[in-house]
Design a protein around this motif. Sequence first.
Motif, PDB file in Angstrom:
ATOM      1  N   GLU A   1      -7.230  -2.664  -8.525  1.00  0.00           N
ATOM      2  CA  GLU A   1      -7.723  -3.550  -7.473  1.00  0.00           C
ATOM      3  C   GLU A   1      -9.206  -3.864  -7.661  1.00  0.00           C
ATOM      4  O   GLU A   1     -10.000  -3.596  -6.783  1.00  0.00           O
ATOM      5  CB  GLU A   1      -7.520  -2.889  -6.094  1.00  0.00           C
ATOM      6  CG  GLU A   1      -6.161  -2.258  -5.966  1.00  0.00           C
ATOM      7  CD  GLU A   1      -5.456  -2.647  -4.698  1.00  0.00           C
ATOM      8  OE1 GLU A   1      -5.912  -3.596  -4.047  1.00  0.00           O
ATOM      9  OE2 GLU A   1      -4.449  -2.018  -4.376  1.00  0.00           O
TER      10      GLU A   1
ATOM     11  N   TRP B   1      -6.879  11.257  -1.176  1.00  0.00           N
ATOM     12  CA  TRP B   1      -7.016  12.236  -2.240  1.00  0.00           C
ATOM     13  C   TRP B   1      -7.485  13.610  -1.748  1.00  0.00           C
ATOM     14  O   TRP B   1      -7.756  14.489  -2.506  1.00  0.00           O
ATOM     15  CB  TRP B   1      -7.957  11.722  -3.312  1.00  0.00           C
ATOM     16  CG  TRP B   1      -9.317  11.410  -2.778  1.00  0.00           C
ATOM     17  CD1 TRP B   1     -10.339  12.281  -2.594  1.00  0.00           C
ATOM     18  CD2 TRP B   1      -9.790  10.152  -2.355  1.00  0.00           C
ATOM     19  NE1 TRP B   1     -11.405  11.640  -2.082  1.00  0.00           N
ATOM     20  CE2 TRP B   1     -11.111  10.331  -1.917  1.00  0.00           C
ATOM     21  CE3 TRP B   1      -9.226   8.876  -2.308  1.00  0.00           C
ATOM     22  CZ2 TRP B   1     -11.870   9.284  -1.439  1.00  0.00           C
ATOM     23  CZ3 TRP B   1      -9.996   7.849  -1.827  1.00  0.00           C
ATOM     24  CH2 TRP B   1     -11.301   8.049  -1.397  1.00  0.00           C
TER      25      TRP B   1
ATOM     26  N   SER C   1       0.838  -1.192   0.000  1.00  0.00           N
ATOM     27  CA  SER C   1       0.000   0.000   0.000  1.00  0.00           C
ATOM     28  C   SER C   1       0.878   1.249   0.000  1.00  0.00           C
ATOM     29  O   SER C   1       1.872   1.320   0.720  1.00  0.00           O
ATOM     30  CB  SER C   1      -0.873  -0.027   1.246  1.00  0.00           C
ATOM     31  OG  SER C   1      -1.735   1.044   1.223  1.00  0.00           O
TER      32      SER C   1
HETATM   33  N1  LIG Z   1      -4.009  13.428  -4.468  1.00  0.00           N
HETATM   34  C1  LIG Z   1      -2.903  13.144  -3.783  1.00  0.00           C
HETATM   35  N2  LIG Z   1      -2.253  14.123  -3.136  1.00  0.00           N
HETATM   36  C2  LIG Z   1      -1.147  13.870  -2.434  1.00  0.00           C
HETATM   37  N3  LIG Z   1      -0.622  12.666  -2.283  1.00  0.00           N
HETATM   38  C3  LIG Z   1      -1.229  11.616  -2.893  1.00  0.00           C
HETATM   39  C4  LIG Z   1      -2.401  11.821  -3.664  1.00  0.00           C
HETATM   40  N4  LIG Z   1      -2.794  10.618  -4.127  1.00  0.00           N
HETATM   41  C5  LIG Z   1      -1.875   9.707  -3.669  1.00  0.00           C
HETATM   42  N5  LIG Z   1      -0.943  10.329  -2.935  1.00  0.00           N
HETATM   43  C6  LIG Z   1       0.201   9.703  -2.279  1.00  0.00           C
HETATM   44  O1  LIG Z   1       0.919   8.944  -3.208  1.00  0.00           O
HETATM   45  C7  LIG Z   1       1.367   7.746  -2.625  1.00  0.00           C
HETATM   46  C8  LIG Z   1       1.003   6.580  -3.505  1.00  0.00           C
HETATM   47  O2  LIG Z   1      -0.384   6.411  -3.473  1.00  0.00           O
HETATM   48  P1  LIG Z   1      -1.182   5.311  -4.283  1.00  0.00           P
HETATM   49  O3  LIG Z   1      -2.611   5.561  -4.071  1.00  0.00           O
HETATM   50  O4  LIG Z   1      -0.694   5.281  -5.669  1.00  0.00           O
HETATM   51  O5  LIG Z   1      -0.758   3.987  -3.548  1.00  0.00           O
HETATM   52  P2  LIG Z   1      -1.201   2.510  -3.910  1.00  0.00           P
HETATM   53  O6  LIG Z   1       0.018   1.816  -4.265  1.00  0.00           O
HETATM   54  O7  LIG Z   1      -2.302   2.528  -4.875  1.00  0.00           O
HETATM   55  O8  LIG Z   1      -1.664   1.994  -2.484  1.00  0.00           O
HETATM   56  P3  LIG Z   1      -2.973   1.154  -2.072  1.00  0.00           P
HETATM   57  O9  LIG Z   1      -2.579  -0.254  -2.193  1.00  0.00           O
HETATM   58  O10 LIG Z   1      -3.187   1.563  -0.665  1.00  0.00           O
HETATM   59  O11 LIG Z   1      -4.054   1.560  -2.979  1.00  0.00           O
HETATM   60  C9  LIG Z   1       0.766   7.656  -1.248  1.00  0.00           C
HETATM   61  O12 LIG Z   1       1.751   7.937  -0.293  1.00  0.00           O
HETATM   62  C10 LIG Z   1      -0.278   8.727  -1.221  1.00  0.00           C
HETATM   63  O13 LIG Z   1      -0.306   9.319   0.042  1.00  0.00           O
END
Ligand SMILES: Nc1ncnc2c1ncn2[C@@H]1O[C@H](COP(=O)(O)OP(=O)(O)OP(=O)(O)O)[C@@H](O)[C@H]1O
Lengths: 673, 523, 293, 317
Positions: A181, C16, A43
């Motif tokens: 997912e 987000w 995550s």
């Molecule tokens: N709109 C946003 N503004 C600031 N930071 C963001 C934003 N969207 C995502 N992030 C940050 O980017 C990073 C990656 O997020 P992402 O959602 O791509 O993770 P993920 O791999 O999809 O995780 P998960 O398995 O929880 O979905 C995270 O640390 C998140 O806090």
Amino acid sequence: MEKLLEIKDLQVHFTGSHHKLTAIKDVTLDIKKGETVCIVGESGSGKTVTSKTIMRLIDYESGEIGEGSIVIDGIDLTKLSQKKLRTIRGKKIAMIFQEPMAAFDPVFTIGKQITETILEHKQSNKLGAKERAIYLLKRVGISDAEIRLNQYPNELSGGMLQRAMIAMALACNPDLLIADEPTTALDVTIQAQILQLLQELKEEMGMSILLITHDMGVAAEMADRIIVMYAGRIVEQADVKQLFEQPYHPYTYGLLQSITTLDSDRSKKLYSINGSIPSLADLPSGCHFHPRCPFATDLCKSELPPLLEVNNRQTACWYAEEIIEKLVDKRLEMKVGIQPQKEMVQELPERTSLPLFKVQELSKYYPIGQNLFSRQPSFMRAVDNVSFHIHEGETFGLVGESGSGKSTLGRVLLQLEIPTGGEVFFQGQDLSKLSARELREKRRDMQVIYQDPYGSVNPRWKIGDIIGEPLQVHEALSVKERNNRVQELLEIVGLNKNSYDRYPHEFSGGQRQRIAIARAIALNPKFILADEAVSALDVSVQAQIINLLQDIQRERNLTYLFIGHGLNIVRHISDRIGVMYLGQLVELANSDELFLQPAHHYTKGLIGSIPMADPTRIRERITLSGEIPSPASPPTGCRFHTRCPAATARCREEQPIFREVAKGHWAACHHPL
Amino acid sequence: TGTKNNSQEANAKDATQPQSGGELTYALATSPDSLDPARSGLAVAVRAFRTIFDSLVVQAPDNTIKPWLATEWTVSDDGKTYTFKLRKDVKFQDGTPFNAEAVKYSFDRIIDPKTQAKNAVALLKPYQSSEVVDDYTIKINLTTPSTAFLSNLSQAMLGIVSPTASEKYGDQFGKNPVGTGPYKFVSWTDNADIVVAKNKDYHWGPSIVENKDAPYLDKITFKIIPEEATRIGSVQSGQVLAAETVPPQNILSLKNDPNTQLLRVNTIGLPYTLFFNQRRAPWNDVKARKAVQLAVDVDAIVKTLYLDTYSRAWSPLSPGIFGYDKSLENGSKLDVKKANQLLDEIGYVKGADGLREKDGKKLTLTYVDGTPNREKRNDIAVMVQQQLKKIGVKVEINITKDIASIVQQKADYDLYGNSQVNSDPNALRAFYHSTTPEQEATVKRLGGGSDTEIDQWLEAGTVETDLAKREEYYKKVQQKIIDQAWILPIYVFPYTVAASKNVNGIKFDSLGYPLFNDANIKQ
Amino acid sequence: MKEMVNVETTLRVPKWTLRKRKTNFSLSNLFLYTSTVVVLFIIACAVFPKWIAPFSPTYMNAEHILSKPSADHWFGTDYFGRDVFSLVIYGSQDSLIIGVASVLIGGIIGGSIGALAGYIGGFVDVILMRVIDILMTIPGILLALAIAAALGPSLFNIVLAVAASAIPGYARVMRGQMMSIKKRKFVDASRSIGTPNWRIFLWHILPNSWSPLLVLGTIGLGTSILIGSGLSFLGLGTIKEIPDWGALLSQGRGYLTVAWWISTFPGLAITLFVLSINIIGDKLRDSFDPKTR
Amino acid sequence: MELRNVALANKILLKISSALVSIFGSLILVFFIIYLLPGDPVLSMLDPSTASAETVANLRKELGFDQPIYIQFADYFLNVLHGNFGQSIINSEPVLPKVLEHFPATLTLTLTSAIFSIAIGLLFGVLSAIYRNKWVDFIARLIGLFGISMPTFWSGILLILIFSVFLNWLPAMGSDGWQTLVLPSLSLGFVGAGLIIRMVRTSMLEVINEQFIVTLRAKGLSERIIMYQHALRNALIPAITIIGINIGELMAGTVVIETVFSRQGIGRIVADAIMAKDLPVIQGVVFFSAMVYVIINLLVDLSYSFIDPRVRRSDQR
Ligand SMILES: Nc1ncnc2c1ncn2[C@@H]1O[C@H](COP(=O)(O)OP(=O)(O)OP(=O)(O)O)[C@@H](O)[C@H]1O
Ligand SMILES: Nc1ncnc2c1ncn2[C@@H]1O[C@H](COP(=O)(O)OP(=O)(O)OP(=O)(O)O)[C@@H](O)[C@H]1O
Ligand SMILES: [Mg+2]
Ligand SMILES: [Mg+2]
């Protein structure tokens, strides 16, 4: 194969009020026509950001592409105006999301939301669009498509919605389907159905799929190629077989090892990667993985390894080749000792004859909606006439699809809700006969750990107070004594003693779950109900928590009721497992036996739905068809007959009794396997 | 006859013949309670229903009584019987003939408790009964002689009502008034407007107007506009042609407005007067009252609040009424030192906080006034509060909607102000003649002061027919009341109307009520 | 997630929500800072009017009635010759009392009703909410009008009247909040360790539920002053040596065309105060509500 | 489908019956509050200087004021059940026709103000959310804040001075013709607009953060469609609640506005009646305004079912 999408050196920033975050960096990947590419990673590793960036959806979330290009069909998406992008979104590239319920606009019908896409891209006129929508719904396996068209999202079940979502994504025959997912929020049974559907559609329409998942099993089943992300970067990229056969990057290796399989050795501890994924705001220097990597050297600490081609695949590790060698050599020995793996779980204690919990014909009905016109009250039969025992010192697992009544059973067991009927004896005492006061006293011995590590602690309280709350309620301790106890507990669950004064939001999900555990064991209870205690966590963290739970159990001779989604995990931790379906217990057996020789067709279906983290194993799928009916109006006879491959007329009429089919193996089926 | 107006300022006489037709919109400041002359107690109601009802007689500006619906009359020697000859050519607006029966009906109706008559009852006093001598002659019997009776008869509240209509509408007569006046009632929309239309048959106008025949205007719409700014705004924007009760600050600014004219007339009767409640200590002591009298700077009040557009009152009566004692004018002077001295004398000494006290009790004066803030009366309270602070009297202001119970039932005040429009000094009797305990049981008389001499003079004034003697009695009454400091007279209310320059001929009767017989609009 | 460290309430913040905040960031905060300064200044006026006002608010200068704003009299003088600036300064006292006291009384009563109804639920809830429903059918100002008329127009009664009219709002919000907090997992968690009901209420539910009440209260502060001024307008205000803003505004409105300053400045004071309070309230709401943060 | 209709009818019946309870309750409440009003209505009916103690007592008896309060209420309530609202104590006018006569004017004003405030509120609320933290947002919010920060009588008088006295565009007073509606509904609607702007903004922001908005974008829909068709419709639900509750406040606002603009209506009637302790009139007005409030909120409740299918569903689980 021809390349459909090419991403080069992609970098994405988010501008917050206080700082600028780089969410992903140097991401280079391509997807070929008709190929399924999976992105995996813990995550927060940037999977979703990557997928959203391809659609340039991050523009709406204050995200910004720093550098790099995304080329599809010779068009660079990073340079397009929003207007032009709109002609690509939904038409060339379509996307499906994790929570189908949240992804549909609740106030418009399914039909409207599908046709709207078709009309937007001028694929057809209104009538044609409707026809196409019906066709699509049928194609994704939704019965009564014409009726569904006019229904609202809330009137469909989660599985059905995910199908509708896929139908919507396919509306304009996209070349690329991005699925973020798509099955995480669904039951294993439904997950299997959806994955199968995606496979079929892909072959039929010849599109490419970018599948995002954190489940290595899903990746193994679906992917042609796998991309592993860590902290916003790609750390490894390889063909699915190659990757599972031999991971090049220590992180990938760790991920693979963390997977609990159906045949894992229950007596062994689960493997887990140390620590947790770092926050983007302060990434470690050098290789971002180095603090968790057993092979890390000074070079790793100071220099960031580039993504390099090695043997026709890519990896970002300074020592890829050396490590491979080491790993190959000592694959099974695991001398590398990321964590001491040798330690064996002690022999299970002799089963005491005295059951801790005796449950007799327990039921819990929830009344629903009064109706002026009909006198007859209607009920939601969440738990219906369930009897079983939980022995002292054992771990009793409870599995079943969502809505089958697992949580409710747990709650009535602990008298957190008043049962509608039946009795619960705890240490021989009928809990329902206790006064409110006595019951509160009894609660010292029965504790709960919940699924949601965010919601189950009071956000305004300090960690120390949260853990100390049970002590404060039940034991008259001085502040100092309490502090000491809390610090002890913090150490037991592997948290820093000095965390006392910090607030929950300063902790990661895994750490919060440790806090919950510390709190649950504060009073030295006899029994702990763990309701999906690890479901929300990443695999590696899951393993850490499971290990912790088992350690504690051993030390304190605890009894667990472990409710879980992930069958593998439940199997690993439980001594005996009960399978629930529509409020009833349909099977109960020792965990190994249950998985090796399931007696009930439902259990068999469940097991068959579990994705295998082994791309080499070609397996005939025994997926369960259909979905769990509503507990408000359960089917007659055997409740499972509507979905059972072996159902007969008898099953429809006569309710099977819950009986012992082998020693210690109970099932409620007319035609057990 | 009757060309002499009261103190009208503009209203220059037009050489040409007034034009007929048109609708006058006239903004009233408050809403009438009823258009039944017997049942209403409000001046604003009189302004509206004066157009609908005529009286038997009319009072000329010189306070003499002239014929109206009655052509002539005789008074018996004992002063207890009046015989009126009535006009024979008068018809009610509903066609009912006007005759002695109608007069008898109107008066008997007032004293009938079922009617729930208000001010009319007091005006009609000491009426006992009427006898119809013939169709056009009526004899009225009084229980005691009353010199004020004739003048009271001139008031609109004793206007003659149509017996048919009154019988027909019963207690809803106030919403369906029918009289013999120059205008007939058309409609009344609550809180919005009252419409009256020309009575074409009218030709019995009183002597104080020029046009004895049907009025020039087709229609008058009385608009009810309580909010000052809106009311004045409406006349400035031409939405209404005239608006009553112009606040002082606007009087000054409207004077320079080329499109509007200001009509003004001083009302007569009792000016706005603050009454000491002599039932409560120390205000039962003339020295205490005198002290307040000396310390309240009425000139400053009139100058500040009314910007000198209202004149200061000096006596319990207002100038222009019969018996008014002009000698009281400029009589009392502001004298804070003397006031302090008087309070010292009765044992109230200043404490550390500058407030006086005696036997540990603070000298406070409870000043009660009604709401809403009519004619800035609440602001007077605020000024009096500051002025009395200088002599160490703490003024507590109690603004209440519920005058009836606080003042009239419980007499829970030290100072309370009131005024009354009236045509005869006999009005003083209701305020200053001592009352019996039985009378006090239902309603407590303002101030509650009693003085045998004043009682005697007031009684004599009621019956005295020799005008010179009568005048003398009333002057004595006024002098003694002021001398004993029963009251603080504050101001005389000028009824002020702002009207478009196109409007001519609005006149006022002796009490200051507008008359629309001559009113016309220049197109 | 460093930025979250100082924010007390952390319900789960969706990833987000870290939305566009940089753009116009300064403008948004300029509003907030200005409002805070305004409110602080007004509070200072209420507490130390003597130090700020140039004249005594009761001093009537007969020589200078209705004089225009000038160097001597910044806001001019009123029809008594009082200095409008000083009046506004001193008037803040009672205005604030009306606002604060009625919010406190209304908030405490309404909040308790809502808390009881929401926490106990069942029959108690049905009954209490019925009462609140009934109160709701009678519009606020009407209720205030009736109460002020019934009890007489004293400062305290105005406060009561305004408070009474605000009760339903607080009760509903508090009840809603109770119901949702009651369902939160940590409450369940605490119950499952055997914490008695009253402790759960005091320790978990109450501290987590007052934030919307606070927001409502801030905004209610403004509304109360407005209702109070409405009552003055309808003639139910009190006549005091030092009138509150509502009374000043209402009393001076007749002079708008001749001396606009008499009512304009108190009017501006009300508007400015309510405005500032609302801006602060909005901000508070935003910071309490993770969804709009 | 059948089931759905039954459920809807069921729901409407439930709501109506509970609404009746509310109206009945408000009658009781007002009855007792007014009862506390000081002052003796009987005295105010008579000329105090002439009425004898006996007439007062007689009248009191005639009007039933000598009975214990609960009997008085029971009498009153029975009468109301028979459609008899009694008559004014002040001028014996029957209450029902009086209220019915003035109600339309107030209702018109309330509704035009509501429409005005909804129009302004939605427009600025949506703009403000879409252009969050841009200057458009600030201006919209400032307009809204001004709306809720100004006493209505004050803005009313200012409007009169500007538009009637100086510009002479619109009438300052009266209640005939649409022109007379403009200024009052402007000054009244402004308040509601402020609340709605704020509500719509908040709920729009909430909706914009929802996952389904991302889906819509991913489908390639234009922002215009996303915002005005999808987001707005979702945001409308909380906004409608506010509007429903606000109708009551708007109606109450007429008490002040009708006085300022010299409009006919029950606002003024009830203000006068409260001052005069004219119980039957107060009760009549309260009965009707409670009814309107309840009906509007019933409509609001029902409109949820049309806007938000989730509500429809949850009732027939
Ligand atoms: N709109 C946003 N503004 C600031 N930071 C963001 C934003 N969207 C995502 N992030 C940050 O980017 C990073 C990656 O997020 P992402 O959602 O791509 O993770 P993920 O791999 O999809 O995780 P998960 O398995 O929880 O979905 C995270 O640390 C998140 O806090
Ligand atoms: N408080 C409640 N009121 C009404 N119905 C309820 C309530 N709690 C649970 N249910 C219903 O009872 C059924 C069983 O719910 P329960 O939460 O026990 O299922 P579960 O097996 O734990 O599912 P999951 O895996 O999704 O957690 C569901 O259909 C649910 O909707
Ligand atoms: Mg993600
Ligand atoms: Mg569950």
